[in-house]
Design an enzyme around this catalytic site. Structure first.
Site, PDB file in Angstrom:
ATOM      1  CE1 TYR A 145      -4.177  -0.946  -5.051  1.00 21.08           C
ATOM      2  CE2 TYR A 145      -5.047  -3.183  -4.989  1.00 21.08           C
ATOM      3  CZ  TYR A 145      -4.655  -2.021  -4.334  1.00 21.08           C
ATOM      4  OH  TYR A 145      -4.742  -1.947  -2.972  1.00 21.08           O
ATOM      5  CE  LYS A 155      -3.727   0.960  -0.988  1.00 17.55           C
ATOM      6  NZ  LYS A 155      -4.419   0.601   0.257  1.00 17.55           N
ATOM      7  CB  SER A 185      -0.947   0.018   1.207  1.00 13.02           C
ATOM      8  OG  SER A 185      -2.031  -0.849   0.997  1.00 13.02           O
ATOM      9  CE1 TYR A 229      -3.462   0.323   4.698  1.00 15.08           C
ATOM     10  CE2 TYR A 229      -2.200  -0.778   6.414  1.00 15.08           C
ATOM     11  CZ  TYR A 229      -2.439  -0.527   5.077  1.00 15.08           C
ATOM     12  OH  TYR A 229      -1.674  -1.119   4.126  1.00 15.08           O
ATOM     13  CB  VAL A 264      -0.241  -5.815   4.423  1.00 15.33           C
ATOM     14  CG1 VAL A 264      -1.432  -5.055   4.972  1.00 15.33           C
ATOM     15  CG2 VAL A 264      -0.379  -6.102   2.936  1.00 15.33           C
TER      16      VAL A 264
END
Length: 305
Positions: free
Chosen positions: A189, A64, A61, A241, A259
């Protein structure tokens, strides 16, 4: 500085036993839960490192932040934020619930999976291969590492187990948030999440953000200061998060976790930090990396607040 980092690593390693490695993507479950590493890259060109700083892991992530920069450069903020919101969710990163319960039905921010899939769909390119190639080359440039590439095993593992992401993507296509072929968008992705990095790569990306989109050393402005400010703001409000608020209070540094065990942090005008520890807390953040950043922030007075 490296003595300080060695001490922080030794002081923090015990906490890795209090978390668990991610197993919902099977390939991630192979990581050594006691690994812990850190790297600092500062404005003066110094690189300080300790622990398992050179262990390779997938960016997950943290990517992102990078796809968001590229999508903003490709489309402008009006187009991007018409499709994805700017607010924290309070829900898990892979939650689907608010897509159907809020109106308009769009992801609340680009740091959750649904929002990041929308961002990936906005990348320019004639096909999925060109889109991913542009993203990978952009990441190579801002990290200063032209050897970055995907971990094929993790990519295939993500692709074969990514049904929740597919569900979100097809729902968003149904309500008009996403355009294009869903499987092609998800391939971009899944691949961006599967790029292999180490703590040095993350520290250099963090330094790039801390330096307002300028490559340190060359002075080349790759991304506008305004876009880097947007990205760092999302890192503060949504980057850890649904533990982002607590992290902002306790650590006070713009950061983004993944993660795979990485955390990338940017201390404005000062340094970039990369940490690695695959043992995760119940929110999906590296429990060891969190501890390292907490200790480092206290010792060096890094909080931006």
């Amino acid at each position: 500085m490296e003595n300080k980092l060695n001490n922080i690593i030794n002081k923090s390693r015990y906490i890795t036993k209090e978390g668990e490695v991610a197993t919902y993507i099977p390939s991630l479950g192979k990581a050594n839960s006691t690994d812990l590493g850190i790297c600092i890259a500062d404005m003066e060109g110094n690189i300080y490192k300790s622990g398992n700083y050179n262990k390779k892991f997938t960016i997950q992530s943290i990517s992102k932040t990078i796809s968001l920069m590229l999508a903003l450069m490709d489309n402008g903020k009006e187009v991007v934020f018409d499709k994805v919101g700017m607010e924290p969710t309070g829900d898990a990163f892979n939650s689907i619930i608010k897509l159907e319960t809020i109106m308009p039905s769009r992801p609340l921010n680009p740091m959750i999976n649904a929002g990041a899939i929308v961002v990936s769909s906005l990348l320019k390119g004639k096909d999925k291969d060109e889109k991913f190639s542009r993203l990978l080359n952009f990441m190579r440039k801002i990290s200063g590492n032209d050897k970055l590439d995907i971990d094929e095993d993790v990519y295939l593992s993500e692709k074969s187990t990514g049904d929740r992401n597919r569900a979100m993507a097809y729902f968003m296509k149904d309500v008009g948030i996403i355009e294009g072929d869903i499987e092609d968008i998800l391939e971009v992705y899944f691949k961006q999440c599967s790029i292999k990095v180490d703590c040095i790569d993350l520290a250099k990306i963090g330094l790039f953000l801390a330096n307002k989109g300028i490559i340190p050393g060359t002075g080349e402005q790759i991304v506008s200061e305004h876009i880097t400010r947007i990205v760092k703001t999302f890192m503060v409000t949504c980057g850890m998060y649904n533990g982002s608020g607590e992290f902002a209070i306790r650590v006070g540094i713009p950061a983004k976790s993944g993660v795979g065990g990485g955390i990338m942090a940017a201390v404005p005008h000062r340094m970039g930090i990369g940490t690695y520890g695959p043992s995760l807390d119940d929110k999906g953040n590296s429990i060891g990396g969190y501890k390292l950043l907490y200790e480092l922030s206290r010792e060096l007075n890094l909080s931006i607040f």
